[in-house]
Scaffold this motif. Structure first.
Motif, PDB file in Angstrom:
ATOM      1  N   LEU A  81      12.579 -18.436  -0.490  1.00 46.73           N
ATOM      2  CA  LEU A  81      12.874 -19.833  -0.804  1.00 46.73           C
ATOM      3  C   LEU A  81      12.637 -20.733   0.404  1.00 46.73           C
ATOM      4  CD1 LEU A  81      16.107 -19.446  -2.981  1.00 46.73           C
ATOM      5  CD2 LEU A  81      13.798 -20.033  -3.754  1.00 46.73           C
ATOM      6  N   ARG A  82      13.023 -20.234   1.582  1.00 54.55           N
ATOM      7  CA  ARG A  82      12.822 -21.019   2.797  1.00 54.55           C
ATOM      8  C   ARG A  82      11.338 -21.100   3.161  1.00 54.55           C
ATOM      9  NH1 ARG A  82      17.033 -22.098   6.228  1.00 54.55           N
ATOM     10  NH2 ARG A  82      15.649 -21.920   8.028  1.00 54.55           N
ATOM     11  N   SER A  83      10.552 -20.125   2.732  1.00 44.96           N
ATOM     12  CA  SER A  83       9.126 -20.094   3.055  1.00 44.96           C
ATOM     13  C   SER A  83       8.308 -20.971   2.117  1.00 44.96           C
ATOM     14  CB  SER A  83       8.603 -18.648   2.990  1.00 44.96           C
ATOM     15  OG  SER A  83       9.309 -17.819   3.888  1.00 44.96           O
ATOM     16  N   TYR A  84       8.858 -21.298   0.984  1.00 40.38           N
ATOM     17  CA  TYR A  84       8.144 -22.100  -0.014  1.00 40.38           C
ATOM     18  C   TYR A  84       8.267 -23.572   0.357  1.00 40.38           C
ATOM     19  CZ  TYR A  84       6.591 -23.630  -4.648  1.00 40.38           C
ATOM     20  OH  TYR A  84       5.901 -24.204  -5.690  1.00 40.38           O
ATOM     21  N   ARG A  85       7.143 -24.194   0.718  1.00 41.27           N
ATOM     22  CA  ARG A  85       7.171 -25.585   1.195  1.00 41.27           C
ATOM     23  C   ARG A  85       6.295 -26.462   0.305  1.00 41.27           C
ATOM     24  NH1 ARG A  85       8.606 -25.721   6.660  1.00 41.27           N
ATOM     25  NH2 ARG A  85       8.592 -27.981   6.403  1.00 41.27           N
ATOM     26  N   ILE A  86       6.729 -27.715   0.128  1.00 41.69           N
ATOM     27  CA  ILE A  86       5.994 -28.676  -0.690  1.00 41.69           C
ATOM     28  C   ILE A  86       5.691 -29.908   0.153  1.00 41.69           C
ATOM     29  CG2 ILE A  86       6.083 -30.156  -2.728  1.00 41.69           C
ATOM     30  CD1 ILE A  86       7.957 -28.146  -4.018  1.00 41.69           C
ATOM     31  N   ALA A  87       4.448 -30.374   0.082  1.00 41.28           N
ATOM     32  CA  ALA A  87       4.047 -31.596   0.780  1.00 41.28           C
ATOM     33  C   ALA A  87       4.089 -32.762  -0.202  1.00 41.28           C
ATOM     34  CB  ALA A  87       2.641 -31.448   1.355  1.00 41.28           C
ATOM     35  N   THR A 125       0.110 -23.700  10.840  1.00 45.44           N
ATOM     36  CA  THR A 125      -0.624 -23.077  11.930  1.00 45.44           C
ATOM     37  C   THR A 125      -0.165 -21.639  12.121  1.00 45.44           C
ATOM     38  OG1 THR A 125       0.972 -23.734  13.619  1.00 45.44           O
ATOM     39  CG2 THR A 125      -0.774 -25.300  13.107  1.00 45.44           C
ATOM     40  N   GLY A 126      -1.001 -20.859  12.813  1.00 49.21           N
ATOM     41  CA  GLY A 126      -0.617 -19.486  13.112  1.00 49.21           C
ATOM     42  C   GLY A 126      -1.701 -18.481  12.826  1.00 49.21           C
ATOM     43  N   ARG A 127      -2.527 -18.744  11.842  1.00 48.84           N
ATOM     44  CA  ARG A 127      -3.575 -17.795  11.505  1.00 48.84           C
ATOM     45  C   ARG A 127      -4.657 -17.791  12.587  1.00 48.84           C
ATOM     46  NH1 ARG A 127      -6.092 -18.955   5.914  1.00 48.84           N
ATOM     47  NH2 ARG A 127      -6.332 -21.004   6.882  1.00 48.84           N
ATOM     48  N   GLY A 128      -4.843 -16.675  13.239  1.00 44.82           N
ATOM     49  CA  GLY A 128      -5.884 -16.545  14.242  1.00 44.82           C
ATOM     50  C   GLY A 128      -5.555 -17.198  15.568  1.00 44.82           C
ATOM     51  N   ALA A 129      -4.364 -17.762  15.706  1.00 44.59           N
ATOM     52  CA  ALA A 129      -3.988 -18.426  16.950  1.00 44.59           C
ATOM     53  C   ALA A 129      -3.044 -17.537  17.740  1.00 44.59           C
ATOM     54  CB  ALA A 129      -3.307 -19.758  16.652  1.00 44.59           C
ATOM     55  N   LYS A 130      -3.086 -17.686  19.045  1.00 48.85           N
ATOM     56  CA  LYS A 130      -2.177 -16.926  19.894  1.00 48.85           C
ATOM     57  C   LYS A 130      -0.772 -17.495  19.768  1.00 48.85           C
ATOM     58  CE  LYS A 130      -5.773 -15.818  23.267  1.00 48.85           C
ATOM     59  NZ  LYS A 130      -6.188 -15.951  24.691  1.00 48.85           N
ATOM     60  N   ALA A 131       0.206 -16.680  20.137  1.00 46.05           N
ATOM     61  CA  ALA A 131       1.595 -17.113  20.047  1.00 46.05           C
ATOM     62  C   ALA A 131       1.804 -18.374  20.875  1.00 46.05           C
ATOM     63  CB  ALA A 131       2.522 -16.009  20.546  1.00 46.05           C
ATOM     64  N   GLY A 132       2.410 -19.387  20.253  1.00 43.80           N
ATOM     65  CA  GLY A 132       2.706 -20.627  20.959  1.00 43.80           C
ATOM     66  C   GLY A 132       1.620 -21.672  20.844  1.00 43.80           C
ATOM     67  N   ASP A 133       0.427 -21.301  20.353  1.00 44.89           N
ATOM     68  CA  ASP A 133      -0.663 -22.255  20.220  1.00 44.89           C
ATOM     69  C   ASP A 133      -0.515 -23.048  18.929  1.00 44.89           C
ATOM     70  OD1 ASP A 133      -1.717 -21.390  22.542  1.00 44.89           O
ATOM     71  OD2 ASP A 133      -3.329 -20.193  21.662  1.00 44.89           O
ATOM     72  N   ILE A 176       3.111 -21.182   0.789  1.00 42.56           N
ATOM     73  CA  ILE A 176       4.067 -20.248   1.368  1.00 42.56           C
ATOM     74  C   ILE A 176       3.809 -20.164   2.866  1.00 42.56           C
ATOM     75  CG2 ILE A 176       4.845 -17.852   1.452  1.00 42.56           C
ATOM     76  CD1 ILE A 176       5.673 -19.211  -1.073  1.00 42.56           C
ATOM     77  N   VAL A 177       4.836 -20.425   3.658  1.00 42.28           N
ATOM     78  CA  VAL A 177       4.737 -20.336   5.117  1.00 42.28           C
ATOM     79  C   VAL A 177       5.403 -19.034   5.547  1.00 42.28           C
ATOM     80  CG1 VAL A 177       5.287 -21.437   7.308  1.00 42.28           C
ATOM     81  CG2 VAL A 177       4.819 -22.844   5.290  1.00 42.28           C
ATOM     82  N   ARG A 178       4.624 -18.121   6.056  1.00 44.26           N
ATOM     83  CA  ARG A 178       5.144 -16.799   6.415  1.00 44.26           C
ATOM     84  C   ARG A 178       6.067 -16.909   7.636  1.00 44.26           C
ATOM     85  NH1 ARG A 178       0.056 -13.213   7.414  1.00 44.26           N
ATOM     86  NH2 ARG A 178      -0.482 -15.114   8.581  1.00 44.26           N
ATOM     87  N   PRO A 179       7.298 -16.459   7.529  1.00 43.32           N
ATOM     88  CA  PRO A 179       8.226 -16.511   8.670  1.00 43.32           C
ATOM     89  C   PRO A 179       7.662 -15.736   9.862  1.00 43.32           C
ATOM     90  CG  PRO A 179       9.386 -15.958   6.648  1.00 43.32           C
ATOM     91  CD  PRO A 179       7.930 -15.871   6.323  1.00 43.32           C
ATOM     92  N   ILE A 180       7.958 -16.232  11.050  1.00 42.75           N
ATOM     93  CA  ILE A 180       7.561 -15.619  12.321  1.00 42.75           C
ATOM     94  C   ILE A 180       6.073 -15.821  12.591  1.00 42.75           C
ATOM     95  CG2 ILE A 180       7.443 -13.524  13.733  1.00 42.75           C
ATOM     96  CD1 ILE A 180       9.819 -12.449  12.133  1.00 42.75           C
TER      97      ILE A 180
END
Length: 227
Positions: A26-32, A41-49, A66-70
């Motif tokens: 539920l927390r991962s499900y986001r609506i714009a 962001t996060g796919r293919g990026a280094k941690a913190g980028d 869906i925004v994957r936690p972590i």
């Protein structure tokens, strides 16, 4: 009875795990909403980028994801229109000092490419959009004023404002910003040039009105005499 205890314990653990999984989902499900863009962001990026290149981020406009936690983070970028005042001092082509005030309606563009550009510059400091717009429009307004006479500015204010908007659009578009409208709200000087400039025209209008009134009275008198 003792044989049921392990079953109850396992069942409780499973229930807790399922509950946690449901909460995470539920927390991962986001609506714009329609007036915001969601940047994931996060796919293919280094941690913190914060990687906003084509392959490094998803842009959702008026949709859901869906925004994957972590592994991923979601940021919101406003697409709402902003009313931004602009005021500059400058000199016209004929050397007259002028103080000009205008109002611009500006927003982040509504397509993915514009959102990526704006996010790279303004994502964590969206209030800077106002400052950036004021800097661009102020510089452009001052430059355009120097290419026109006072008479040109006064007589065709709408064309003058359109020229300023057209000159500023390239710099704005490079940052993913769009100028919806730009209007000149006031033109002033520190002397009497503008007041004196309008006097001959006002006198001519008054003269024409007086002549028209005199002609109307003469025609009315002639009509009365004929009757």
């Amino acid at each position: 009875m003792e044989a049921l205890i392990p079953i109850l314990v396992v069942g409780g653990v499973i229930a807790v795990v399922l509950l946690i999984a449901l909460l995470v989902l539920l927390r991962s499900y986001r609506i714009a909403p329609p007036n915001e863009a969601m940047i994931i962001t996060g796919r293919g990026a280094k941690a913190g980028d914060v990687d906003l290149e084509t392959g490094g981020a998803r842009v959702i406009i008026g949709g859901r994801a869906i925004v994957r936690p972590i592994f991923e983070r979601a940021f919101m970028l406003s697409l709402s229109s902003r009313q931004i005042p602009v005021e500059v001092d400058g000199y016209s082509m004929n050397g007259i000092f002028l103080r000009l005030r205008g109002v611009a309606q500006v927003k982040v563009g509504g397509n993915i490419d514009d959102v990526r550009k704006a996010a790279q510059r303004f994502l964590d400091q969206q209030k800077q959009i106002d400052n950036y717009t004021q800097e661009i429009l102020s510089g452009t307004l001052r430059a355009v004023v120097g290419t026109l006479s006072v008479e040109q500015i006064i007589r065709d204010r709408a064309s003058f404002a359109s020229q300023v908007q057209a000159e500023a659009e390239h710099s704005m578009n490079n940052q993913g910003l769009v100028i919806d409208t730009f209007q000149i709200s006031a033109i002033e000087d520190d002397g009497s040039y503008l007041r004196d400039w309008g006097r001959p025209e006002a006198a001519l209008v008054a003269k024409r009105a007086a002549i028209a009134e005199s002609d109307a009275n003469r025609e009315s008198t002639q009509a009365s005499n004929i009757n």
